[in-house]
Design a protein around this motif. Structure first.
Motif, PDB file in Angstrom:
ATOM      1  N   ASP A 100     -39.100 -60.688  -2.330  1.00 13.36           N
ATOM      2  CA  ASP A 100     -39.391 -61.760  -3.275  1.00 13.36           C
ATOM      3  C   ASP A 100     -40.394 -61.316  -4.327  1.00 13.36           C
ATOM      4  N   ALA A 101     -39.981 -61.358  -5.576  1.00 11.10           N
ATOM      5  CA  ALA A 101     -40.851 -61.058  -6.715  1.00 11.10           C
ATOM      6  C   ALA A 101     -40.061 -61.367  -7.978  1.00 11.10           C
ATOM      7  N   PRO A 102     -40.747 -61.618  -9.092  1.00 16.10           N
ATOM      8  CA  PRO A 102     -40.037 -61.890 -10.342  1.00 16.10           C
ATOM      9  C   PRO A 102     -39.202 -60.694 -10.780  1.00 16.10           C
ATOM     10  N   ALA A 103     -38.057 -60.990 -11.382  1.00 14.94           N
ATOM     11  CA  ALA A 103     -37.153 -59.940 -11.844  1.00 14.94           C
ATOM     12  C   ALA A 103     -37.708 -59.263 -13.089  1.00 14.94           C
ATOM     13  N   GLY A 104     -37.167 -58.091 -13.379  1.00 14.61           N
ATOM     14  CA  GLY A 104     -37.543 -57.389 -14.599  1.00 14.61           C
ATOM     15  C   GLY A 104     -37.515 -55.889 -14.407  1.00 14.61           C
ATOM     16  N   PHE A 105     -37.419 -55.164 -15.504  1.00 12.72           N
ATOM     17  CA  PHE A 105     -37.412 -53.708 -15.432  1.00 12.72           C
ATOM     18  C   PHE A 105     -38.838 -53.203 -15.277  1.00 12.72           C
ATOM     19  N   THR A 106     -39.055 -52.385 -14.251  1.00  9.84           N
ATOM     20  CA  THR A 106     -40.383 -51.823 -13.993  1.00  9.84           C
ATOM     21  C   THR A 106     -40.417 -50.314 -14.160  1.00  9.84           C
ATOM     22  N   GLY A 107     -39.238 -49.682 -14.208  1.00 10.98           N
ATOM     23  CA  GLY A 107     -39.193 -48.231 -14.280  1.00 10.98           C
ATOM     24  C   GLY A 107     -39.422 -47.556 -12.950  1.00 10.98           C
ATOM     25  N   SER A 108     -39.329 -48.323 -11.863  1.00  9.63           N
ATOM     26  CA  SER A 108     -39.547 -47.751 -10.535  1.00  9.63           C
ATOM     27  C   SER A 108     -38.472 -46.717 -10.215  1.00  9.63           C
TER      28      SER A 108
END
Length: 226
Positions: free
Chosen positions: A152-160
């Protein structure tokens, strides 16, 4: 009916059913009655994710369950028209209620039950479903046996590293770009986005949203983008 109304009607049906499917958790456990501290985040019991029944009721953090409902609505809205809304979802919820490992999604067509995703078969639909999860969750990790675990966490591109690994694999498995690497995936993803009618960098929030959605639709053969 145009594609937009098709997507919205299916999404509305899924999200609206989430309220009706809730199983209210009532009462106090023996440990709490004895004076033990309650969990920091209360859990709720649900027997479905949207319209799709679970094999048995499971305990989720409420916000996480809502995020899963939104994800499944998105997955369903981008499936071929001949597929029903999902009727079964198989998976495992972690004890804390904030992580879920997906094993299967089933839908109906011509009164027959079909697998839209199954963990043991790493095919285009598997990669498409991984794309749908990357659309809604920042962490999506393949598990032994092919399950997909999200937290559970907000979506989005992190570059992980796991997002980049997925993007490289999606370019290879879904977009016929076998030469993609961690250094060149943005170029290949950009070409995929151009085929889907988008001018965006996949390594941005908007570009990641577009790339994962297009990959979902291509993997499920909803659109070919040829």
């Amino acid at each position: 009916m145009n594609p937009t109304s098709h997507s919205l009607s299916r999404r509305g049906l899924l999200v609206g059913s989430a309220v009706a499917s809730a199983v209210t958790v009532a009462g106090v456990t023996g440990a709490q009655a004895a004076g033990a501290s309650p969990p920091s985040v209360p859990l709720v019991t649900r027997d479905r994710i949207a319209t799709a029944r679970l094999p048995e009721p499971a305990r989720f953090q409420a916000d996480f369950h809502e995020r899963l409902v939104g994800w499944l609505a998105f997955w369903s809205a981008n499936t071929p028209r001949s597929w029903s809304t999902p009727v079964e979802v198989a998976g495992h919820v972690d004890a804390a209620g904030d992580a879920f490992t997906l094993h299967a999604i089933r839908y109906q067509r011509d009164d027959q039950l079909h697998d839209g995703f199954t963990a043991g078969r790493v095919d285009a639909a598997w990669w498409a479903t991984a794309a749908s999860l990357h659309h809604h969750f920042p962490s999506v990790r393949p598990q032994p046996g092919g399950g997909l675990r999200v937290t559970d966490a907000p979506a989005g591109f992190t570059g992980s590293a796991e997002q980049v690994e997925f993007a490289v694999a999606a370019c290879r498995e879904l977009w016929a770009a076998p030469a993609g690497t961690a250094a060149s995936w943005r170029e290949h993803a950009g070409r995929a986005l151009a085929r889907a009618g988008h001018r965006a960098d996949a390594a941005t929030r908007a570009g990641w949203v577009a790339f994962t959605r297009a990959s979902l639709r291509r993997g499920l053969r909803t659109e070919s983008y040829e």
